[in-house]
Design an enzyme around this catalytic site. Structure first.
Site, PDB file in Angstrom:
ATOM      1  N   SER A 142       0.827  -1.209   0.000  1.00 24.27           N
ATOM      2  CA  SER A 142       0.000   0.000   0.000  1.00 24.27           C
ATOM      3  C   SER A 142       0.856   1.253   0.000  1.00 24.27           C
ATOM      4  CB  SER A 142      -0.901   0.014   1.234  1.00 24.27           C
ATOM      5  OG  SER A 142      -1.501   1.279   1.425  1.00 24.27           O
ATOM      6  N   GLU A 144       0.212   3.754   1.579  1.00 28.18           N
ATOM      7  CA  GLU A 144       0.211   4.286   2.944  1.00 28.18           C
ATOM      8  C   GLU A 144       1.543   4.034   3.640  1.00 28.18           C
ATOM      9  OE1 GLU A 144      -2.071   6.062   4.612  1.00 28.18           O
ATOM     10  OE2 GLU A 144      -3.531   6.098   2.974  1.00 28.18           O
ATOM     11  N   TYR A 166      -1.773  -0.135  10.320  1.00 27.65           N
ATOM     12  CA  TYR A 166      -1.981  -0.645   8.965  1.00 27.65           C
ATOM     13  C   TYR A 166      -0.737  -0.434   8.110  1.00 27.65           C
ATOM     14  CZ  TYR A 166      -3.602  -0.810   4.142  1.00 27.65           C
ATOM     15  OH  TYR A 166      -3.716  -1.081   2.801  1.00 27.65           O
TER      16      TYR A 166
END
Length: 348
Positions: A142, A144, A166
């Protein structure tokens, strides 16, 4: 009316068809990847979380997939899947995917998104040593992972600075794939996915909520949405385009990490305006409640990807632009509201 249409007729692969194991098959990425593989003659075994009801929502789109309940943290169960199905490719698309909610389940997130991936890689190596071949392995990473202080277009070589459970879990799994590729010569690809959507995105995600909001307002319903910020910028692409990149990565002759992005960023304000324009309205902001506490400064205010490597090595490029994507999501929700059928293969 029922909430879903009947599933399409199952695809019947040949007896000697190659097998792909797709974890998280009931997500939008798992669905698109599975359909693409089956179109190419593969047999797909797809996993869902035990007790999950997401497969009921997606069943209309994954006819032909052999669905198996499997907990990502069950290493013995994963080993059994390898030996039973002897997959040629593994697409690891399952995991805990809610960034903000990861703070409420940090241990579960780390076990599911990172420790489980290390155990899967270990089993791939054991399987290879036992039977003489190893499936190719793809990890859904990801954007992120890059953290809150991103600048410019992000490439595969940019260091990670994760600030949420996460993001930490995704970064750890991504680097684990790199390590097993270097140490054990596993054919492993870490796919750094930027935001991507489809009409089949769950409405726990903001893009799905915005599409439904526009559809409901156009029908005269008193619908509203609460957002933390309108100025968050993301590189939004189409899940169907992402699936093409994932399959191309495991088709390639050599493993590598790839950014999968459009190279263009848009704000939530843009998404709202495009969604409302799709139904002939320009009053999107009248239906938004702002709650700044919903937005966290430890998430990047802007994420923009550079998919140059994917373009050069895989010949990949996004085919669906932002406006088309958002309009398609809204139009599909209008069909859902008009028919009372939430999911149908006709929506593909």
């Amino acid at each position: 009316m029922s909430s879903s249409a009947s599933a399409p007729a199952a695809v019947v692969p040949s007896a000697d068809a190659p097998v792909a194991l797709v974890t998280g098959v009931a997500g939008q990425d798992g669905m698109y990847v599975s359909r693409l593989l089956m179109e190419r003659g593969w047999r797909v075994v797809g996993t869902i979380r035990p007790g999950s009801r997401s497969v009921d929502r997606m069943r209309a789109y994954i006819g032909g997939v052999e669905i198996v309940e499997h907990d990502q943290r069950d290493v013995e169960g994963f080993a059994a899947l390898l030996r039973r199905h002897r997959p040629r490719s593994i697409y690891n698309l399952a995991g805990f995917s809610a960034v903000q909610a990861s703070w409420q389940a940090a241990t579960e997130v780390m076990m599911t998104n990172s420790v489980a991936v290390v155990e899967m890689l270990e089993e791939v190596v054991r399987f290879r040593d036992e039977v003489g071949f190893a499936p190719r392995f793809l990890q859904a990473s990801s954007a992120e992972m890059f953290g809150p202080e991103t600048v410019g277009r992000l490439t595969e070589g940019i260091a990670h600075d994760p600030r949420t459970p996460y993001a930490v879990s995704k970064s750890a799994a991504h680097y684990a794939v790199n390590a097993y590729r270097d140490r054990h010569e596993v054919f492993g690809c870490g796919m750094i996915l930027f935001n991507h959507e489809s009409p089949f995105r769950g409405r726990q995600f903001v893009a799905g909520r915005i599409a439904r909001l526009a559809a409901e307002v156009s029908l005269g319903r008193d619908a509203r949405i609460t957002l933390g910020s309108l100025d968050v910028e993301r590189d939004w692409g189409s899940a169907s385009d992402v699936a093409t990149a994932l399959v191309a990565a495991l088709d390639h002759e050599a493993p590598a990490d790839y950014v999968v992005a459009t190279g263009e960023s848009r704000t939530l304000r843009d998404m709202l305006q495009v969604a409302f324009a799709a139904v002939g309205r320009d009053d999107a902001l009248d239906h938004v409640d702002l709650q700044p506490s919903m937005w966290s400064t430890i998430q990047a205010s802007s994420l923009l990807g550079d998919a140059g490597r994917a373009r050069e090595r895989l010949g990949w490029q996004p085919m669906v632009d932002f406006e088309t994507l958002v309009k398609d999501m809204v139009q599909t929700d209008l069909r859902r509201l008009a028919t009372g059928v939430e999911e149908s293969a006709d929506y593909l």
